[in-house]
Write a protein that holds these residues in place. Structure first.
Motif, mmCIF file in Angstrom:
data_model
loop_
_atom_site.group_PDB
_atom_site.id
_atom_site.type_symbol
_atom_site.label_atom_id
_atom_site.label_comp_id
_atom_site.label_asym_id
_atom_site.label_seq_id
_atom_site.Cartn_x
_atom_site.Cartn_y
_atom_site.Cartn_z
ATOM 1 N N ALA A 8 1.261 -6.514 4.608
ATOM 2 C CA ALA A 8 1.851 -7.443 3.588
ATOM 3 C C ALA A 8 3.110 -6.238 3.179
ATOM 4 N N ARG A 9 2.624 -5.159 2.296
ATOM 5 C CA ARG A 9 3.577 -3.988 1.948
ATOM 6 C C ARG A 9 3.872 -3.472 2.655
ATOM 7 N N CYS A 10 3.114 -2.881 3.701
ATOM 8 C CA CYS A 10 2.718 -1.724 4.291
ATOM 9 C C CYS A 10 4.060 -1.691 5.432
ATOM 10 N N GLY A 11 4.882 -0.703 5.557
ATOM 11 C CA GLY A 11 6.970 -0.122 6.048
ATOM 12 C C GLY A 11 6.336 0.860 7.008
ATOM 13 N N LYS A 54 1.987 8.921 -2.230
ATOM 14 C CA LYS A 54 2.882 9.048 -1.688
ATOM 15 C C LYS A 54 3.259 7.902 -0.273
ATOM 16 N N CYS A 55 2.548 7.083 -0.564
ATOM 17 C CA CYS A 55 3.155 5.774 -0.010
ATOM 18 C C CYS A 55 4.339 5.370 -0.736
ATOM 19 N N PRO A 56 5.688 4.998 -0.159
ATOM 20 C CA PRO A 56 6.780 4.581 -1.067
ATOM 21 C C PRO A 56 6.064 3.178 -0.981
ATOM 22 N N ASN A 57 5.666 1.720 -0.415
ATOM 23 C CA ASN A 57 6.171 0.752 -0.432
ATOM 24 C C ASN A 57 4.695 0.358 -1.722
ATOM 25 N N GLY A 58 3.087 1.621 -2.238
ATOM 26 C CA GLY A 58 2.600 0.784 -2.987
ATOM 27 C C GLY A 58 1.418 0.388 -2.104
ATOM 28 N N ALA A 59 1.999 0.268 -0.199
ATOM 29 C CA ALA A 59 0.128 -0.060 0.358
ATOM 30 C C ALA A 59 -0.968 -0.202 0.272
ATOM 31 N N ILE A 60 -1.479 0.951 -0.542
ATOM 32 C CA ILE A 60 -3.006 1.609 0.059
ATOM 33 C C ILE A 60 -3.453 1.081 -1.749
ATOM 34 N N ARG A 61 -4.765 0.338 -1.538
ATOM 35 C CA ARG A 61 -5.193 -0.235 -2.768
ATOM 36 C C ARG A 61 -6.250 0.186 -2.754
#
Length: 64
Positions: A8-11, A54-61
């Motif tokens: 849902a957050r991956c851009g 580095k992920c600008p959307n904070g999609a990596i947990r």
């Protein structure tokens, strides 16, 4: 350490795929990234953490 990509957050930017292709790939037919290995081997943990930062959307947990 375990890693996953929040779809849902991956851009679809692909920084993680460029930074750590051993762990992250684009989904087939999509520009969203996925972790191809859930349990990250020690030799790739630093690269994986860097990609997450580095992920600008904070999609990596990442969980320890």
């Amino acid at each position: 350490m375990k890693v996953e990509v929040d779809q849902a957050r991956c851009g679809t930017i692909g920084i993680c795929v460029k930074e750590c292709p051993e762990i992250f790939r684009f989904q087939e037919g999509s520009k969203k990234a996925v972790a191809v290995i859930e349990e990250v081997p020690p030799r790739w943990q630093a690269k994986c953490r860097e990609a997450a930062q580095k992920c600008p959307n904070g999609a990596i947990r990442i969980t320890e």
